[in-house]
Design an enzyme around this catalytic site. Structure first.
Site, PDB file in Angstrom:
ATOM      1  N   LYS A 159       0.880  -1.153   0.000  1.00 10.16           N
ATOM      2  CA  LYS A 159       0.000   0.000   0.000  1.00 10.16           C
ATOM      3  C   LYS A 159       0.924   1.210   0.000  1.00 10.16           C
ATOM      4  O   LYS A 159       1.579   1.522   1.000  1.00 10.16           O
ATOM      5  CB  LYS A 159      -0.909   0.008   1.228  1.00 10.16           C
ATOM      6  CG  LYS A 159      -2.027   1.027   1.176  1.00 10.16           C
ATOM      7  CD  LYS A 159      -2.903   0.959   2.422  1.00 10.16           C
ATOM      8  CE  LYS A 159      -3.624  -0.366   2.535  1.00 10.16           C
ATOM      9  NZ  LYS A 159      -4.482  -0.405   3.759  1.00 10.16           N
ATOM     10  N   SER A 226      -1.085  -0.907  -4.515  1.00  6.93           N
ATOM     11  CA  SER A 226      -2.115   0.119  -4.577  1.00  6.93           C
ATOM     12  C   SER A 226      -1.543   1.313  -3.811  1.00  6.93           C
ATOM     13  O   SER A 226      -0.434   1.239  -3.273  1.00  6.93           O
ATOM     14  CB  SER A 226      -3.419  -0.366  -3.942  1.00  6.93           C
ATOM     15  OG  SER A 226      -3.196  -0.744  -2.589  1.00  6.93           O
ATOM     16  N   ARG A 324     -10.454  -5.228 -14.884  1.00  3.55           N
ATOM     17  CA  ARG A 324     -10.655  -6.116 -13.731  1.00  3.55           C
ATOM     18  C   ARG A 324     -11.569  -7.266 -14.098  1.00  3.55           C
ATOM     19  O   ARG A 324     -11.295  -8.435 -13.811  1.00  3.55           O
ATOM     20  CB  ARG A 324     -11.254  -5.328 -12.557  1.00  3.55           C
ATOM     21  CG  ARG A 324     -10.310  -5.069 -11.420  1.00  3.55           C
ATOM     22  CD  ARG A 324     -11.009  -4.622 -10.159  1.00  3.55           C
ATOM     23  NE  ARG A 324     -12.019  -3.617 -10.330  1.00  3.55           N
ATOM     24  CZ  ARG A 324     -11.845  -2.310 -10.149  1.00  3.55           C
ATOM     25  NH1 ARG A 324     -10.650  -1.843  -9.860  1.00  3.55           N
ATOM     26  NH2 ARG A 324     -12.833  -1.457 -10.297  1.00  3.55           N
ATOM     27  N   SER A 343      -6.307  -6.475  -8.844  1.00  7.84           N
ATOM     28  CA  SER A 343      -6.111  -5.055  -8.566  1.00  7.84           C
ATOM     29  C   SER A 343      -5.714  -4.372  -9.864  1.00  7.84           C
ATOM     30  O   SER A 343      -4.926  -4.924 -10.640  1.00  7.84           O
ATOM     31  CB  SER A 343      -5.016  -4.889  -7.510  1.00  7.84           C
ATOM     32  OG  SER A 343      -4.650  -3.526  -7.369  1.00  7.84           O
ATOM     33  N   THR A 344      -6.250  -3.179 -10.102  1.00 11.20           N
ATOM     34  CA  THR A 344      -5.984  -2.516 -11.377  1.00 11.20           C
ATOM     35  C   THR A 344      -4.941  -1.410 -11.252  1.00 11.20           C
ATOM     36  O   THR A 344      -4.600  -0.974 -10.171  1.00 11.20           O
ATOM     37  CB  THR A 344      -7.265  -1.924 -11.964  1.00 11.20           C
ATOM     38  OG1 THR A 344      -7.970  -1.248 -10.934  1.00 11.20           O
ATOM     39  CG2 THR A 344      -8.140  -2.985 -12.548  1.00 11.20           C
ATOM     40  N   GLY A 350       4.976  -5.604 -14.427  1.00 15.53           N
ATOM     41  CA  GLY A 350       4.915  -6.392 -15.651  1.00 15.53           C
ATOM     42  C   GLY A 350       4.963  -5.501 -16.882  1.00 15.53           C
ATOM     43  O   GLY A 350       5.011  -4.271 -16.794  1.00 15.53           O
TER      44      GLY A 350
END
Length: 364
Positions: A159, A226, A324, A343-344, A350
């Site tokens: 986070k 996130s 998602r 999670s977007t 990547g």
């Protein structure tokens, strides 16, 4: 050292009955909880208060059992809750508990989990080299604490920090020619690059302020970040396999080249002792899957495998909700279980249009 994990479906963001039953029945002790990861059915955006509702319910449940005020519970247990259950995603949480001590002799590798924090950041450091390097320091120290070589780290859930900046500080930074980057995009990006640096996926020579959200060839295959406005320091969760741990859990990861990369999903399942025949896991195999954790993104180049997509130009549905739903459906079609954590936004997670995938399963 043993890690136990429990996948618990929920009827709503404040539904903690599954965890309450585990605690009341003595299956797990509150003081052994490490983290709770899960999906809540909000919009996944900045005004998604389902995450706050879920965290409040967890704090109220755990506070008396830990002997802490609710506001202090998150100092002991990390909550990583992702909003957005579009399509077939089923709201759920996965609860992790840790017990025991390290084995003196090596054995089969089994999953371990640990937590760490960076130091507090200033707004000017977010999205820049100081955030990358401090994240790398904290990640490397945690890996050492968990006795994990870089190759044995399979998921770093974070986070990211976004400390508040007042109006004057924002204007001053702009006048100085270094506008603040203390937003979700840059915090996620620098956090992922910090993981990549700590684990040898990139080198220090590759990195500078200028590459953040610019050089997409630099990325981590195990980071999942996130970001939270107002958070001063980054919270870090690490999952890996150690030959000094016990239990029956293993974790593996792969990097999806795009949202349709089912070959990579099947290859990862096979590595975990779950070969896919007939397109989907059998019910017996499915029962061994504890958690599926992925990052998704609508490819910013506007196409998938040479075909145009409209996720970024749809004014009715946000692209995060498109990606998602799409990736969760692809993953669930192979695993056979809609309890999928996606999670977007995947800046430096990547390659462009792809992202990391980690799966936790019970060993054969």
């Amino acid at each position: 050292m043993r890690v136990d994990a429990f996948k618990l479906p929920t009827d709503g963001p404040a539904d903690v009955r599954g965890l309450q039953a585990l605690l009341d029945d003595g299956v797990v002790r509150a003081d052994r909880l490490v983290c709770v990861l899960g999906k809540t059915e909000g919009n996944g955006g900045r005004n998604d208060f389902t995450r706050d509702l879920a965290m409040r319910a967890l704090e109220d449940l755990l506070a008396p059992r830990l002997g802490l005020p609710p506001a202090r519970v998150q100092d002991r247990v990390v909550f990583s809750l992702s909003g957005g259950t579009e399509g077939l995603v089923s709201p759920h949480v996965v609860v992790f508990a840790r017990s025991g001590t390290w084995s003196k002799e090596p054995g089969p590798k089994r999953m371990v989990v640990g937590t760490a924090h960076t130091r507090p950041f200033t707004p000017a450091e977010i999205g820049r080299t100081p955030q990358i390097e401090e994240t790398a320091r904290a990640v490397a120290e945690l890996a050492s604490e968990l006795r994990l070589a870089p190759a044995d780290v399979h998921l770093v859930q974070m986070k990211g920090a976004i400390p508040k900046a007042d109006h004057e500080a924002t204007l001053a930074a702009r006048r100085a020619g270094a506008p603040l980057r203390n937003d979700m995009v840059h915090s996620r990006a620098a956090s992922a690059l910090g993981v990549a640096l700590a684990l040898g996926e990139v080198t220090r020579a590759d990195l500078s302020d200028d590459v953040v959200c610019d050089d997409w060839s630099l990325y981590s295959g195990v980071a999942s970040c996130s970001a939270k406005p107002g958070l001063q320091r980054t919270e870090i969760l690490m999952f890996g396999n150690s030959d000094r741990a016990s239990g029956d859990l293993v974790v593996g990861h792969t990097v999806l080249k795009d949202i349709l990369d089912v070959d990579a999903v099947r290859a990862l399942l096979a590595e975990l002792g779950l070969p896919v025949a007939g397109g989907q896991l059998t019910p017996e195999q499915r029962a061994r899957v504890v958690g599926v954790f992925a990052k998704s993104e609508a490819d910013p180049r506007g196409s998938i495998r040479g075909r145009r997509h409209t996720m970024l130009s749809d004014d009715d549905i946000d692209d995060t909700r498109h990606s998602r739903a799409a990736l969760a459906a692809v993953l669930a079609s192979v695993v056979g279980d809609p309890c999928i954590y996606v999670s977007t936004r995947a800046e430096h997670h990547g390659p462009l249009g792809g992202g990391p995938l980690a799966i936790i399963a019970r060993a054969p």
